[in-house]
Design a protein around this motif. Structure first.
Motif, PDB file in Angstrom:
ATOM      1  N   VAL A 136       0.829  -1.198   0.000  1.00 23.32           N
ATOM      2  CA  VAL A 136       0.000   0.000   0.000  1.00 23.32           C
ATOM      3  C   VAL A 136       0.863   1.247   0.000  1.00 23.32           C
ATOM      4  CG1 VAL A 136      -1.710   1.299   1.303  1.00 23.32           C
ATOM      5  CG2 VAL A 136      -1.913  -1.169   1.126  1.00 23.32           C
ATOM      6  N   GLN A 137       2.017   1.190   0.697  1.00 21.81           N
ATOM      7  CA  GLN A 137       2.869   2.355   0.823  1.00 21.81           C
ATOM      8  C   GLN A 137       3.780   2.568  -0.386  1.00 21.81           C
ATOM      9  OE1 GLN A 137       2.514   4.557   3.279  1.00 21.81           O
ATOM     10  NE2 GLN A 137       0.805   3.290   3.943  1.00 21.81           N
ATOM     11  N   GLY A 138       3.884   1.590  -1.290  1.00 16.56           N
ATOM     12  CA  GLY A 138       4.787   1.710  -2.415  1.00 16.56           C
ATOM     13  C   GLY A 138       4.369   2.834  -3.349  1.00 16.56           C
ATOM     14  N   THR A 139       5.292   3.322  -4.152  1.00 12.69           N
ATOM     15  CA  THR A 139       4.983   4.400  -5.071  1.00 12.69           C
ATOM     16  C   THR A 139       5.354   3.998  -6.489  1.00 12.69           C
ATOM     17  OG1 THR A 139       7.150   5.422  -4.771  1.00 12.69           O
ATOM     18  CG2 THR A 139       5.388   6.139  -3.297  1.00 12.69           C
ATOM     19  N   GLN A 140       4.742   4.659  -7.441  1.00 11.87           N
ATOM     20  CA  GLN A 140       5.008   4.440  -8.857  1.00 11.87           C
ATOM     21  C   GLN A 140       5.210   5.794  -9.518  1.00 11.87           C
ATOM     22  OE1 GLN A 140       5.208   1.588 -10.804  1.00 11.87           O
ATOM     23  NE2 GLN A 140       5.273   0.395  -8.931  1.00 11.87           N
ATOM     24  N   GLY A 141       6.073   6.608  -8.941  1.00 13.20           N
ATOM     25  CA  GLY A 141       6.320   7.937  -9.467  1.00 13.20           C
ATOM     26  C   GLY A 141       7.406   7.949 -10.522  1.00 13.20           C
ATOM     27  N   THR A 142       7.347   8.940 -11.404  1.00 11.91           N
ATOM     28  CA  THR A 142       8.400   9.128 -12.396  1.00 11.91           C
ATOM     29  C   THR A 142       9.574   9.892 -11.805  1.00 11.91           C
ATOM     30  OG1 THR A 142       7.292  11.137 -13.167  1.00 11.91           O
ATOM     31  CG2 THR A 142       6.805   9.086 -14.342  1.00 11.91           C
ATOM     32  N   ILE A 143       9.343  10.602 -10.697  1.00 11.79           N
ATOM     33  CA  ILE A 143      10.408  11.345 -10.018  1.00 11.79           C
ATOM     34  C   ILE A 143      10.717  10.666  -8.699  1.00 11.79           C
ATOM     35  CG2 ILE A 143      11.012  13.505  -8.850  1.00 11.79           C
ATOM     36  CD1 ILE A 143       9.566  15.038 -10.954  1.00 11.79           C
ATOM     37  N   ARG A 144      11.989  10.386  -8.479  1.00  4.82           N
ATOM     38  CA  ARG A 144      12.436   9.819  -7.209  1.00  4.82           C
ATOM     39  C   ARG A 144      13.576  10.668  -6.675  1.00  4.82           C
ATOM     40  NH1 ARG A 144      11.073   4.870  -9.953  1.00  4.82           N
ATOM     41  NH2 ARG A 144       9.500   3.737  -8.762  1.00  4.82           N
ATOM     42  N   ALA A 145      13.819  10.582  -5.391  1.00  2.00           N
ATOM     43  CA  ALA A 145      14.883  11.370  -4.775  1.00  2.00           C
ATOM     44  C   ALA A 145      16.223  11.022  -5.410  1.00  2.00           C
ATOM     45  CB  ALA A 145      14.919  11.099  -3.270  1.00  2.00           C
ATOM     46  N   ALA A 146      17.018  12.044  -5.702  1.00  2.00           N
ATOM     47  CA  ALA A 146      18.343  11.836  -6.279  1.00  2.00           C
ATOM     48  C   ALA A 146      19.260  11.203  -5.239  1.00  2.00           C
ATOM     49  CB  ALA A 146      18.917  13.164  -6.745  1.00  2.00           C
ATOM     50  N   ALA A 147      20.008  10.207  -5.666  1.00  3.72           N
ATOM     51  CA  ALA A 147      20.851   9.460  -4.727  1.00  3.72           C
ATOM     52  C   ALA A 147      22.028  10.277  -4.224  1.00  3.72           C
ATOM     53  CB  ALA A 147      21.338   8.174  -5.391  1.00  3.72           C
ATOM     54  N   ASP A 148      22.646  11.048  -5.088  1.00  2.00           N
ATOM     55  CA  ASP A 148      23.851  11.803  -4.703  1.00  2.00           C
ATOM     56  C   ASP A 148      23.512  13.273  -4.471  1.00  2.00           C
ATOM     57  OD1 ASP A 148      23.206  12.294  -7.291  1.00  2.00           O
ATOM     58  OD2 ASP A 148      25.276  12.359  -8.041  1.00  2.00           O
ATOM     59  N   PHE A 149      22.446  13.514  -3.754  1.00  3.45           N
ATOM     60  CA  PHE A 149      21.903  14.855  -3.594  1.00  3.45           C
ATOM     61  C   PHE A 149      22.807  15.745  -2.742  1.00  3.45           C
ATOM     62  CE2 PHE A 149      19.089  17.671  -0.998  1.00  3.45           C
ATOM     63  CZ  PHE A 149      18.730  18.538  -2.016  1.00  3.45           C
ATOM     64  N   ASP A 150      23.025  16.966  -3.217  1.00  4.64           N
ATOM     65  CA  ASP A 150      23.781  17.978  -2.486  1.00  4.64           C
ATOM     66  C   ASP A 150      23.054  19.305  -2.683  1.00  4.64           C
ATOM     67  OD1 ASP A 150      25.539  20.048  -1.715  1.00  4.64           O
ATOM     68  OD2 ASP A 150      27.310  18.845  -2.161  1.00  4.64           O
ATOM     69  N   ALA A 151      22.312  19.746  -1.665  1.00  2.84           N
ATOM     70  CA  ALA A 151      21.488  20.950  -1.791  1.00  2.84           C
ATOM     71  C   ALA A 151      22.322  22.169  -2.140  1.00  2.84           C
ATOM     72  CB  ALA A 151      20.717  21.185  -0.491  1.00  2.84           C
ATOM     73  N   GLY A 152      23.504  22.292  -1.512  1.00  2.00           N
ATOM     74  CA  GLY A 152      24.363  23.429  -1.795  1.00  2.00           C
ATOM     75  C   GLY A 152      24.846  23.459  -3.232  1.00  2.00           C
ATOM     76  N   ARG A 153      25.218  22.306  -3.762  1.00  4.83           N
ATOM     77  CA  ARG A 153      25.676  22.224  -5.143  1.00  4.83           C
ATOM     78  C   ARG A 153      24.553  22.594  -6.110  1.00  4.83           C
ATOM     79  NH1 ARG A 153      27.295  16.406  -6.507  1.00  4.83           N
ATOM     80  NH2 ARG A 153      25.020  16.213  -6.482  1.00  4.83           N
ATOM     81  N   ASP A 154      23.337  22.093  -5.836  1.00  4.79           N
ATOM     82  CA  ASP A 154      22.206  22.418  -6.701  1.00  4.79           C
ATOM     83  C   ASP A 154      21.864  23.900  -6.620  1.00  4.79           C
ATOM     84  OD1 ASP A 154      21.986  19.836  -7.586  1.00  4.79           O
ATOM     85  OD2 ASP A 154      20.305  19.298  -6.284  1.00  4.79           O
ATOM     86  N   ALA A 155      21.943  24.484  -5.419  1.00  7.46           N
ATOM     87  CA  ALA A 155      21.683  25.914  -5.275  1.00  7.46           C
ATOM     88  C   ALA A 155      22.679  26.718  -6.096  1.00  7.46           C
ATOM     89  CB  ALA A 155      21.757  26.307  -3.797  1.00  7.46           C
ATOM     90  N   GLU A 156      23.927  26.279  -6.113  1.00  8.29           N
ATOM     91  CA  GLU A 156      24.956  26.971  -6.895  1.00  8.29           C
ATOM     92  C   GLU A 156      24.676  26.865  -8.391  1.00  8.29           C
ATOM     93  OE1 GLU A 156      29.861  27.120  -7.239  1.00  8.29           O
ATOM     94  OE2 GLU A 156      28.868  25.594  -5.994  1.00  8.29           O
ATOM     95  N   ILE A 157      24.232  25.693  -8.839  1.00  9.73           N
ATOM     96  CA  ILE A 157      23.890  25.516 -10.250  1.00  9.73           C
ATOM     97  C   ILE A 157      22.766  26.471 -10.655  1.00  9.73           C
ATOM     98  CG2 ILE A 157      22.849  23.901 -11.909  1.00  9.73           C
ATOM     99  CD1 ILE A 157      24.323  21.637 -10.406  1.00  9.73           C
TER     100      ILE A 157
END
Length: 452
Positions: A136-157
C-alpha cells in the motif's frame, strides 16, 4: 503550519490564465489496492492497475475508452462520464462489470459462506484480507529522490543559471525535474543561506508563462500546492468546481487533514466556510464530507457489507421514485476504496446496470461529477487521472493549469501507472500528446517530469 517563502498574505500570485476561465491529487494508485491472486480473478498483489478488459468490452486495445473520451456524455462543463455514463467497458444491461473481474464465489477467510442473493451460486466470500502494508505504501512515481543529492551544489547551479545576461533554462530543468519535492525544499533553504536571496523570487524574475507556473508549482511543498490550488479555485468571481472535485475526492485522510490545516494557517481562512460560500446543495454537502478526512481506510473487503450497501444504493435511486441523495453521499464518502469497488460490482448484479450509469441517471451537474470521481477512483485511479490529462490537451487550446497540476502532484505517486493507462485508453503515449500540445522550455520540462 508555515512554509518559508510563502507569505500567508498573498502566497503565490495568480498565474496567467489560472484557473482557466470556463474550465475547470493522494491515494496510493489503484494497482496497490489489488486483491490477492485468484485463479481467473484478480491480478496478483503488487501488480499494475486492474486487468485490461477484452476488446469485446467495447473499446479498442485494452478495453478502455477510445480516443475522443467516453462517448455518450456531454463534453462540456468538466469531466465527462465513462462510456454511456456506464463505466469502464460495462454493457448497459446484463450482469457483471465488463472487463473487471467478478468477485469469486469461494470463501477466502474461513467460516461458512453466507447465502446472499445476487452473488454467483448465492454465496458471498467472507471478508478478504487487504494487501500488505508495504504494498500500500509503495509508489510508482516518475520522479524519485536523487541518490547523490547535495542541496548546496544544486543551489549553486541554479544561481549560475540565473546570473548575468540571459537564463540557462536547461540547467534549471536538469535540477528541478530530477529532485524530489523534499529535496527541492532543501535547495530553496540552501539558496537563501548561501546567497541571502529568495530562490522563488529569483526564478519568477527569470521565467514567465507556463514554464514559470510549472517550476513554481514544483517548488511548492505538496500540501501547500493543494491548498493553494483550492484557494485559487474559489477566489474571486466564479468557482472552478472541477479543481475542488479533483483534489478533495482523491486524497488520503491524512493528506486532506493536512490540506485543511495548511489552508487555515497560510491563507487565514476556513476551507469549509469557503466551500459553503461558493457551492450549494448536495454538491456542497459532498465536499464538506470530503473535507473531514474520515473515509474508512481499512483495506479488508467485506462482501456481505458490499451487497448490503449495493442494495441500499439501489433502493435510494433506481428502486424508487426520486433520489435519496444523502444515502449516496453516506456510502461513497465513508467506505474505503477497495470496499467501494466490491460494492460497485455487487450493484451491477442487483440493478442490471452499473453504478456510474445510475449516478448519471439520478444526478446532474457538479454533484454527479463528484460522485462519479469517487467511483472512478475506486475502480481505477490511474485511469481517472489519465482521462483528466487527455481532456486537458484534447481539442483547440490547452488547459495548462490542469495539465501542470496533475503532472506535478502525481509525479512522485503514480505517474508511471497513469502513463500506462493513458496509452491503453487513447492509443498514444502521454509524452507524444504533451510534445504535440506544448513547446519550448515548458515542453522540455514536462517531458523531463513524465520520464521522457
Amino acid at each position: 503550519m508555515s512554509y518559508p517563502g510563502y507569505p500567508p498574505s498573498d502566497g503565490y500570485p495568480a498565474f496567467p490564465g489560472y484557473p482557466p476561465t470556463g474550465q475547470e491529487s493522494v491515494y496510493p494508485p489503484a494497482g496497490q489496492y489489488t486483491y490477492p491472486a485468484v485463479p481467473g480473478g484478480y491480478p496478483p498483489a503488487g501488480g499494475g492497475s486492474y486487468p485490461a478488459a477484452p476488446p469485446s468490452a467495447g473499446f479498442p486495445g485494452a478495453g478502455y475508452p477510445a480516443p475522443g473520451g467516453y462517448p455518450g456524455a456531454p463534453q462540456a462543463g468538466g469531466m465527462p462520464p465513462y462510456p454511456g455514463g456506464a463505466g469502464f467497458g460495462v454493457p448497459p444491461a446484463g450482469p457483471g462489470f465488463g472487463g473487471y473481474p467478478q468477485p469469486p464465489a469461494q470463501n477466502y477467510a474461513g467460516g461458512g459462506p453466507a447465502q446472499i442473493p445476487g452473488f454467483p451460486g448465492g454465496q458471498a466470500p467472507s471478508p478478504m484480507p487487504g494487501p500488505p502494508a508495504a504494498m500500500v505504501q509503495g509508489t510508482q512515481g516518475t520522479i524519485r529522490a536523487a541518490a547523490d543529492f547535495d542541496a548546496g551544489r544544486d543551489a549553486e547551479i541554479l544561481r549560475k543559471a540565473m546570473k548575468g545576461f540571459g537564463t540557462d533554462e536547461q540547467a534549471i530543468i536538469d535540477v528541478v525535474a530530477n529532485r524530489s519535492n523534499d529535496q527541492r525544499q532543501k535547495i530553496k533553504a540552501a539558496f537563501k543561506t548561501m546567497y541571502g536571496k529568495d530562490l522563488i523570487k529569483d526564478l519568477k524574475s527569470e521565467l514567465s508563462g507556463n514554464v514559470e507556473e510549472l517550476i513554481l508549482a514544483l517548488f511548492m511543498p505538496s500540501t501547500y500546492y493543494d491548498a493553494w490550488s483550492l484557494r485559487h479555485a474559489m477566489k474571486g468571481a466564479g468557482t472552478q468546481e472541477s479543481v475542488l472535485i479533483e483534489i478533495l475526492c482523491t486524497r488520503t485522510n491524512q493528506e486532506i487533514r493536512e490540506i485543511v490545516n495548511c489552508y487555515k494557517s497560510e491563507f487565514g481562512r476556513d476551507i469549509e466556510q469557503d466551500i459553503r460560500a461558493d457551492t450549494s446543495g448536495h454538491f456542497e454537502r459532498l465536499l464538506i464530507s470530503m473535507c473531514q478526512g474520515n473515509r474508512d481506510e481499512n483495506q479488508t473487503v467485506d462482501y456481505q457489507k458490499a451487497q448490503e450497501d449495493a442494495q441500499r444504493l439501489y433502493q435510494a435511486g433506481e428502486g424508487r421514485l426520486g433520489t435519496d441523495e444523502s444515502c449516496f453521499n453516506m456510502v461513497l464518502a465513508s467506505r474505503s476504496f477497495p470496499q467501494l469497488k466490491a460494492t460497485v460490482e455487487a450493484y451491477s448484479r442487483i440493478a442490471n446496470r452499473d453504478l456510474l450509469s445510475s449516478i448519471d441517471r439520478e444526478f446532474s451537474g457538479n454533484v454527479e461529477r463528484g460522485l462519479k470521481t469517487i467511483v472512478q477512483c475506486a475502480l481505477n485511479r490511474p485511469a481517472f487521472f489519465a482521462e483528466r490529462l487527455y481532456h486537458s490537451m484534447k481539442g483547440a487550446g490547452t488547459d495548462d493549469s490542469t495539465l501542470i497540476r496533475i503532472v506535478v502532484t502525481r509525479s512522485e505517486i503514480d505517474l508511471v501507472q497513469i502513463k500506462q493507462m493513458f496509452t491503453q485508453m487513447y492509443q498514444k503515449t502521454l509524452a507524444t500528446m504533451i510534445a504535440s500540445d506544448t513547446s519550448g522550455d515548458y515542453r522540455r520540462l514536462l517531458l523531463a517530469i513524465v520520464g521522457q
